[in-house]
Design an enzyme around this catalytic site. Structure first.
Site, PDB file in Angstrom:
ATOM      1  CG  ASP A  30      -2.047   0.959   1.184  1.00  0.00           C
ATOM      2  OD1 ASP A  30      -1.816   2.153   0.887  1.00  0.00           O
ATOM      3  OD2 ASP A  30      -3.184   0.551   1.443  1.00  0.00           O
ATOM      4  CG  HIS A  99      -8.735  -3.206  -1.837  1.00  0.00           C
ATOM      5  ND1 HIS A  99      -9.759  -2.535  -2.477  1.00  0.00           N
ATOM      6  CD2 HIS A  99      -8.447  -2.471  -0.742  1.00  0.00           C
ATOM      7  CE1 HIS A  99     -10.058  -1.441  -1.804  1.00  0.00           C
ATOM      8  NE2 HIS A  99      -9.282  -1.381  -0.729  1.00  0.00           N
ATOM      9  CG  PHE A 100      -9.030  -9.359   1.230  1.00  0.00           C
ATOM     10  CD1 PHE A 100      -9.582  -9.502  -0.033  1.00  0.00           C
ATOM     11  CD2 PHE A 100      -9.683  -9.948   2.301  1.00  0.00           C
ATOM     12  CE1 PHE A 100     -10.760 -10.206  -0.227  1.00  0.00           C
ATOM     13  CE2 PHE A 100     -10.868 -10.652   2.123  1.00  0.00           C
ATOM     14  CZ  PHE A 100     -11.406 -10.782   0.849  1.00  0.00           C
ATOM     15  CG  HIS A 101      -6.551  -2.834   3.626  1.00  0.00           C
ATOM     16  ND1 HIS A 101      -5.856  -1.706   3.259  1.00  0.00           N
ATOM     17  CD2 HIS A 101      -7.812  -2.662   3.150  1.00  0.00           C
ATOM     18  CE1 HIS A 101      -6.659  -0.880   2.607  1.00  0.00           C
ATOM     19  NE2 HIS A 101      -7.848  -1.430   2.522  1.00  0.00           N
TER      20      HIS A 101
END
Ligand SMILES: [Zn+2]
Length: 142
Positions: A30, A99-101
């Site tokens: 990120d 999306h996955f953090h």
């Protein structure tokens, strides 16, 4: 999808610091690092949110999330780690490509405060009613 930054990253058309990649998924840093080691995991195909993920792609994304979580833990040894995923403006989703953090955590870092006040504890009957309503709409056991 034209104009989608995560599609561009998934297609290697936009710069990203890539952590992991397979046929269906990509993991990259990120740009915002509130905690160092914050990684995003995306399906390479464009879906706006979790509701558009077919089961095979969803399974592939989660496999990558698990692998990246273990890699972040091994590399950086954070005190804790969250998996964070948002759908829709009300949930705080900012980029409309699912999306996955993977978010490393430190004690007292004050991120992701979930409940702004004490939550309700409904009676069991209300919980059972809600469970029944949701179960009736779930594609379970397929
Ligand atoms: Zn996209």
């Amino acid at each position: 999808v034209p104009g989608c930054i995560f599609c561009a990253i998934g297609n290697h058309e936009a710069e990203a610091s890539i952590v992991f990649e397979d046929a269906d998924t990509l993991a990259f840093m990120d740009l915002r690092q509130m905690s160092l080691g914050h990684v995003l995991v995306i399906p390479k195909t464009h879906v706006p949110d979790i509701f558009g993920l077919d089961e095979a792609t969803g399974a592939a994304v989660m496999r990558t999330v698990v692998r990246v979580a273990r890699a972040v833990r091994s590399a950086l040894q954070p005190a804790g780690l969250n998996i964070w995923q948002s759908n829709g403006e009300a949930a705080g989703q900012e980029v409309p490509h699912a999306h996955f953090h993977v978010l490393p955590r430190a004690l007292g870092d004050d991120m992701l405060r979930v409940y702004p006040r004490r939550p309700d504890y409904p009676p069991r009957a209300e919980l059972a009613d809600l469970a029944g309503r949701i179960a009736g709409h779930a594609d379970l056991g397929r």
